[in-house]
Each structure stands twice: as structure tokens, then as C-alpha cells.
Design an enzyme around this catalytic site. Structure first.
Site: not given
Length: 388
Positions: A127, A173
Site C-alpha cells: 500500500s 490501507d
């Protein structure tokens, strides 16, 4: 204090071009222990921030210009506050999208200069995009004294990805990047946004990521397809069980009654998500008991679901998971992230990591023609300002 060489680098490059930056903000990448593709279905996730981050050095300008410089890409971009717009496929989307979200919320920013660099590998499922968004949001919030709480900054970061990068990601995320805590994972309820920290003591084991070096060529498009398939499944279940709002509310008996005969593909997609939520809650109990063996077995079961039922794996990810399955030093392994590339997450005995990588890398290259990149990570803290 922060002795990161990346932090010093962005400060130095900024200073060469514009003088000393006003501040440096950092936000980390993340791993997810278990709970993949559950976030946009209002389920649970179990992420943790890692000790690898994105850094931005920035300061205000006296005009309405935005001057961006990406060290890793050796690229620059210049625009104005009134002309920012998405640029398909460009790194600037993750920064400009954040600016647009501040403005949408009525927080007009001024012009600024920004230098960005990081140590979160792109396309590895860690991420990096959320790390860029959160570092930018955190930095701009401080620079322009907007005063938004961390809880709102993660939604600014998420909406930037939706509207400028075109990926309809869930909130996990950005949440992990902003709220991570060293030596803990975060059990996050993606419906209520309630969360709690669960201790993660690995006691002689480490988290080893094995990067396939396969880029996510299908990830964005297929991610959106999976989301639509889950929504279709919910709509079908609602016809029989109107109280259902999302897959979070669905049980396996409901799926079997409504979907198993009606639509086998949608059934498999939904089955994976429903079972993954159950696995995650049990995994938290494993961590609280310190039962890493049982946790590792759940990782293997998750990978099987992602590969066979949700179908977001690829031959390279499957190869790496299968290659360690019989290794006594590995408690568990699975693909991590959106899929179709990126890393496998492995719980490996600390003293066995070097031998594992040395034995596996040539086999992986022979099977795929690709290099294997090992990345050992520790669980770290979330977004922060940096004092050099």
C-alpha cells in the site's frame, strides 16, 4: 528524532531547490495479517503499519502554484490550485487528489512545494499509494494549520484514491498507515470504524515478505469487478433476507440457501468473504493466546480461498506459498494485498530466513524467470511528523 536516510534525503533535495522545508511528514506502508478483500464488504481487517514509509518535505509558497518533485521517478510536476485534475496513471494523482479533497471539504489551501520519496516498494501489496496519500494529508493538515483530526484525514486519503486514481479501495490501507502502533496489529471494524489494538509478539519468528516482482497489471480492474460481484451477491441475498445490508451480515447458511444453486461464481466470491471474517476473529484470539501455529494455519487457509474462490492470486504467488508449505520453519504463508502480483506474507523462524531465501530464490527464478526479492518487516508506528 528520526534518523531515516530517506527523511534526510527529501530534506536535502528540498533545501537545494527552495531553501529549508517547513516540515517533513512520514506515513508507513502496511501489511495485513489476515482479512483480505473484507474491508469494502463492511467486514473486519487486521492490518499493521510497517517500518518502511513514504516521506514528504514541504513548505508554503507565496502564490497559488503547486510544485511537486518525486525523487524515485526523477520527475517534476507543476500546476495551480485552480487547475488540479486527475492525470491517468501518474504518481501525482495521490498528492493532487488529497488537495482536491481538502478543497471539497471547504478547507482552501495555499500554494506549496513538496518533495517526496519513500522506501515502500510500489506494486508489492504494501500500500505505497495509501502511504503517499496519508503522508501528504498529514503534512498539508499541519502546514496549513487546518486542524482536522486523524480520523478525517484517512477519509481524505481514501477519497483521493477513489476520485483521482480510480481505485475504489476500502478504508483499511489508509487507516493502518495513519493509526499503526508498534508491536500491535489493529482489529478494525470497517462498518463502525471501531478498532482495538491486539498485541503481536512473534517470539523468535519474523514476518518475511517475498516479492514476486509481478506488477499488478490486473489488480485495479479486477478489484472493481470483485467489488461488483460482492454487491450482486448481497442484492440476491436481500431478496430472501431483507435485513442484510452487506456481506458482513451474511452467514454461510444464507449463502447456501440463496446462492449456491442460483449463481455458483457469485457464491464462491461471497463464501470466501464470509469465511474470512470468521477466520479473522479467530486469528485475534490466536494472537492474544500467543498461538502462532494456529495463526499460521489460518494464513494457509486464507490463501487457498483467495486463489480458488476469490481468484485474485497468480501462478507466481501460488508457487511461493506452495514452496514453503512443507517447511517446518514456516508457520504460515499467503498472498497479501489486492492480488495478481505483489508479495506473499510468511511467518518464518528468525534463524531460518537466510537459508529459506537462498534455497527458494533459484527455484523461483527457474519456474518463473523472475527474481525473488525478500523484504523483512517489523510492525511500526503510523503517520507522524519527522524531527531530523
Amino acid at each position: 528524532m528520526n534518523n531515516s536516510p530517506i527523511a534526510r534525503k527529501v530534506a536535502s533535495i528540498y533545501t537545494e531547490e527552495w531553501g529549508a522545508p517547513t516540515l517533513i511528514a512520514r506515513s508507513p506502508g502496511r501489511i495485513n495479517i489476515i482479512g483480505e478483500h473484507t474491508d469494502y464488504n463492511e467486514g473486519y481487517v487486521l492490518p499493521a503499519a510497517i517500518d518502511k514509509a513514504v516521506y514528504v518535505a514541504l513548505a508554503r509558497r507565496n502564490d497559488d502554484r503547486i510544485e511537486l518533485r518525486a525523487v524515485e521517478f526523477n520527475d517534476r510536476f507543476s500546476t495551480t490550485l485552480d487547475t488540479i485534475a486527475p492525470r491517468p496513471g501518474q504518481w501525482t494523482n495521490y498528492i493532487l487528489g488529497v488537495v482536491a479533497q481538502f478543497h471539497k471539504r471547504g478547507h482552501r489551501l495555499g500554494g506549496f512545494n513538496l518533495v517526496i520519496d519513500g522506501e515502500v516498494p510500489f506494486g508489492a501489496g504494501l500500500s505505497s499509494s495509501a502511504a503517499v496519500e496519508c503522508a501528504t494529508a498529514f503534512g498539508l493538515n499541519e502546514l496549513f494549520e487546518v486542524g482536522l483530526p486523524r480520523e478525517e484525514l484517512i477519509y481524505i486519503a481514501q477519497k483521493a484514491e477513489h476520485e483521482y486514481a480510480g481505485v475504489m479501495c476500502g478504508i483499511m490501507d489508509q487507516f493502518a498507515s495513519a493509526f499503526g502502533k508498534a508491536e500491535h496489529v489493529v482489529q478494525l471494524d470497517c462498518r463502525s470504524m471501531d478498532y482495538r489494538y491486539v498485541p503481536c509478539h512473534l517470539a523468535g519468528y519474523k514476518l518475511l515478505l517475498l516479492n514476486t516482482n509481478v506488477k499488478h497489471s490486473l489488480a485495479s480492474s479486477e478489484y472493481n469487478v470483485r467489488r461488483q460481484q460482492c454487491e450482486a451477491g448481497v442484492s440476491m441475498v436481500q431478496e430472501r433476507f431483507p435485513e442484510v445490508k452487506s456481506l458482513r451480515d451474511v452467514t454461510m447458511p444464507m449463502l447456501q440457501e440463496v446462492l449456491q444453486q442460483q449463481d455458483e461464481l457469485i457464491y464462491r466470491r461471497c463464501k470466501y468473504v464470509v469465511e474470512e471474517n470468521e477466520r479473522l476473529l479467530a486469528a485475534c484470539a490466536d494472537l492474544e493466546r500467543g498461538d502462532l501455529v494456529e495463526l499460521g494455519m489460518k494464513l494457509y487457509r486464507t490463501h487457498r480461498g483467495l486463489s480458488d474462490e476469490y481468484e485474485v492470486s497468480c501462478k507466481e504467488l501460488d508457487f511461493l506459498v506452495n514452496a514453503v508449505r512443507e517447511n517446518d520453519a514456516v508457520l504460515g504463508a499467503r498472498m497479501m494485498g489486492g492480488g495478481f502480483g505483489g508479495c506473499t506474507l510468511n511467518i518464518v523462524r528468525e534463524d531460518a530466513i537466510d537459508a529459506l531465501v537462498a534455497g527458494l530464490a533459484p527455484k523461483y527464478h527457474e519456474a518463473t524467470g523472475l527474481e525473488l526479492t525478500p523484504i523483512t518487516v517489523q510492525i511500526g508506528d503510523g503517520s507522524s511528523l519527522v524531527r531530523l
